[in-house]
Scaffold this motif. Structure first.
Motif, mmCIF file in Angstrom:
data_model
loop_
_atom_site.group_PDB
_atom_site.id
_atom_site.type_symbol
_atom_site.label_atom_id
_atom_site.label_comp_id
_atom_site.label_asym_id
_atom_site.label_seq_id
_atom_site.Cartn_x
_atom_site.Cartn_y
_atom_site.Cartn_z
ATOM 1 N N PHE A 35 0.839 -1.215 0.000
ATOM 2 C CA PHE A 35 0.000 0.000 0.000
ATOM 3 C C PHE A 35 0.863 1.251 0.000
ATOM 4 O O PHE A 35 1.844 1.359 0.732
ATOM 5 C CB PHE A 35 -0.896 -0.011 1.242
ATOM 6 N N CYS A 36 0.475 2.201 -0.851
ATOM 7 C CA CYS A 36 1.149 3.505 -0.900
ATOM 8 C C CYS A 36 0.141 4.578 -0.518
ATOM 9 O O CYS A 36 -0.915 4.692 -1.164
ATOM 10 C CB CYS A 36 1.697 3.763 -2.299
ATOM 11 N N PRO A 37 0.397 5.363 0.525
ATOM 12 C CA PRO A 37 -0.550 6.397 0.952
ATOM 13 C C PRO A 37 -0.876 7.363 -0.189
ATOM 14 O O PRO A 37 0.011 7.730 -0.976
ATOM 15 C CB PRO A 37 0.191 7.110 2.089
ATOM 16 N N PRO A 38 -2.132 7.765 -0.306
ATOM 17 C CA PRO A 38 -2.542 8.652 -1.405
ATOM 18 C C PRO A 38 -1.709 9.916 -1.519
ATOM 19 O O PRO A 38 -1.469 10.397 -2.630
ATOM 20 C CB PRO A 38 -4.001 8.961 -1.069
ATOM 21 N N SER A 39 -1.266 10.473 -0.406
ATOM 22 C CA SER A 39 -0.471 11.709 -0.468
ATOM 23 C C SER A 39 0.849 11.483 -1.208
ATOM 24 O O SER A 39 1.315 12.346 -1.962
ATOM 25 C CB SER A 39 -0.193 12.241 0.945
ATOM 26 N N ILE A 40 1.451 10.304 -1.008
ATOM 27 C CA ILE A 40 2.699 9.985 -1.705
ATOM 28 C C ILE A 40 2.428 9.707 -3.181
ATOM 29 O O ILE A 40 3.174 10.142 -4.065
ATOM 30 C CB ILE A 40 3.397 8.783 -1.041
ATOM 31 N N VAL A 41 1.328 8.988 -3.456
ATOM 32 C CA VAL A 41 0.950 8.735 -4.851
ATOM 33 C C VAL A 41 0.744 10.052 -5.589
ATOM 34 O O VAL A 41 1.217 10.239 -6.713
ATOM 35 C CB VAL A 41 -0.329 7.876 -4.929
ATOM 36 N N LYS A 42 0.062 10.973 -4.942
ATOM 37 C CA LYS A 42 -0.190 12.289 -5.558
ATOM 38 C C LYS A 42 1.114 13.004 -5.879
ATOM 39 O O LYS A 42 1.276 13.569 -6.975
ATOM 40 C CB LYS A 42 -1.043 13.145 -4.628
ATOM 41 N N ASP A 43 2.055 12.994 -4.941
ATOM 42 C CA ASP A 43 3.349 13.647 -5.163
ATOM 43 C C ASP A 43 4.086 13.017 -6.350
ATOM 44 O O ASP A 43 4.641 13.718 -7.204
ATOM 45 C CB ASP A 43 4.219 13.544 -3.909
ATOM 46 N N ILE A 44 4.104 11.685 -6.387
ATOM 47 C CA ILE A 44 4.794 10.995 -7.480
ATOM 48 C C ILE A 44 4.133 11.316 -8.819
ATOM 49 O O ILE A 44 4.811 11.608 -9.810
ATOM 50 C CB ILE A 44 4.815 9.474 -7.226
ATOM 51 N N CYS A 45 2.804 11.275 -8.851
ATOM 52 C CA CYS A 45 2.082 11.545 -10.105
ATOM 53 C C CYS A 45 2.343 12.955 -10.624
ATOM 54 O O CYS A 45 2.360 13.182 -11.837
ATOM 55 C CB CYS A 45 0.584 11.333 -9.903
ATOM 56 N N SER A 46 2.552 13.888 -9.715
ATOM 57 C CA SER A 46 2.776 15.274 -10.130
ATOM 58 C C SER A 46 4.222 15.535 -10.544
ATOM 59 O O SER A 46 4.496 16.502 -11.261
ATOM 60 C CB SER A 46 2.386 16.229 -8.994
#
Length: 205
Positions: A35-46
């Motif tokens: 599991f990857c926390p959404p906040s980290i996913v958001k940072d990576i995607c941006s």
């Protein structure tokens, strides 16, 4: 050459190493160890560009899937549970639908599902995915090749078995995860090794 999806990304270092893949997957269900926390996913995607970002969801509430896909800036949604056709029809982003070979897999059922891509994973009674175990490729190939939709092969694929999987299935894509981990974490070096074996450009550290 088959497309490559690196799944189970959990940090920026691994994401940068995987940035030359075609797809990058994030486990969005906290029931699973990758599991990857959404906040980290958001940072990576941006911050990481040029690769399709895929959120992997497992039997989660529909509104949660829709909200997280928008919040994180995902390009695609992968449904890895037993989500219904009606459920999938309400998702606006392109869908990858996972089926486990050996769990009453049906070509007709896969074709009828409203997904752009079909992912075939190994069946395990202990987990819905990420088992690191390959299914019986040669036995399954004739059935899977009947699919008209683009299909992605997953389950225990490493840099050493990548070409064998491509030769047997001639798939649209290959999905890999566990073979690039050391002590449960993605290794940028192993990611680069896999991508090199797949004929992809490699971003050095």
């Amino acid at each position: 050459m088959a497309r490559v999806k690196i799944c189970g990304i959990r940090d920026m270092e691994a994401a940068r190493a995987a940035s030359t893949a075609d797809f990058m997957g994030f486990i969005m269900s906290d029931r699973f160890r990758r599991f990857c926390p959404p906040s980290i996913v958001k940072d990576i995607c941006s911050m990481v560009h040029g690769v399709k970002k895929v959120g992997v969801f497992v039997d989660q509430p529909l509104d949660e899937v829709i909200k997280l896909a928008e919040y994180c800036g995902l390009d695609m949604v992968q449904l890895h549970g037993h989500e219904s056709i009606k459920y999938a029809e309400k998702i606006q982003k392109p869908i990858i639908k996972a089926f486990r070979y050996g769990e009453d897999f049906s070509v007709e059922g896969a074709e009828a599902y409203p997904a752009e891509f079909i992912l075939i994973d190994s069946y395990s009674k202990n987990t819905v995915g990420g088992s690191g175990i390959a299914f019986k490729w040669r036995e399954a190939a004739s059935t899977i090749k009947r699919l008209k939709k683009p299909y992605i092969i997953a389950g225990g694929i490493s840099a050493d078995t990548l070409q064998e999987a491509i030769t047997i299935f001639d798939p649209y894509g290959i999905d890999a995860s566990g073979a690039m981990e050391i002590d449960g974490r993605k290794s940028p070096e192993l990611i680069r090794k896999f991508l090199s074996a797949a004929g992809k450009k490699v971003v050095e550290a």
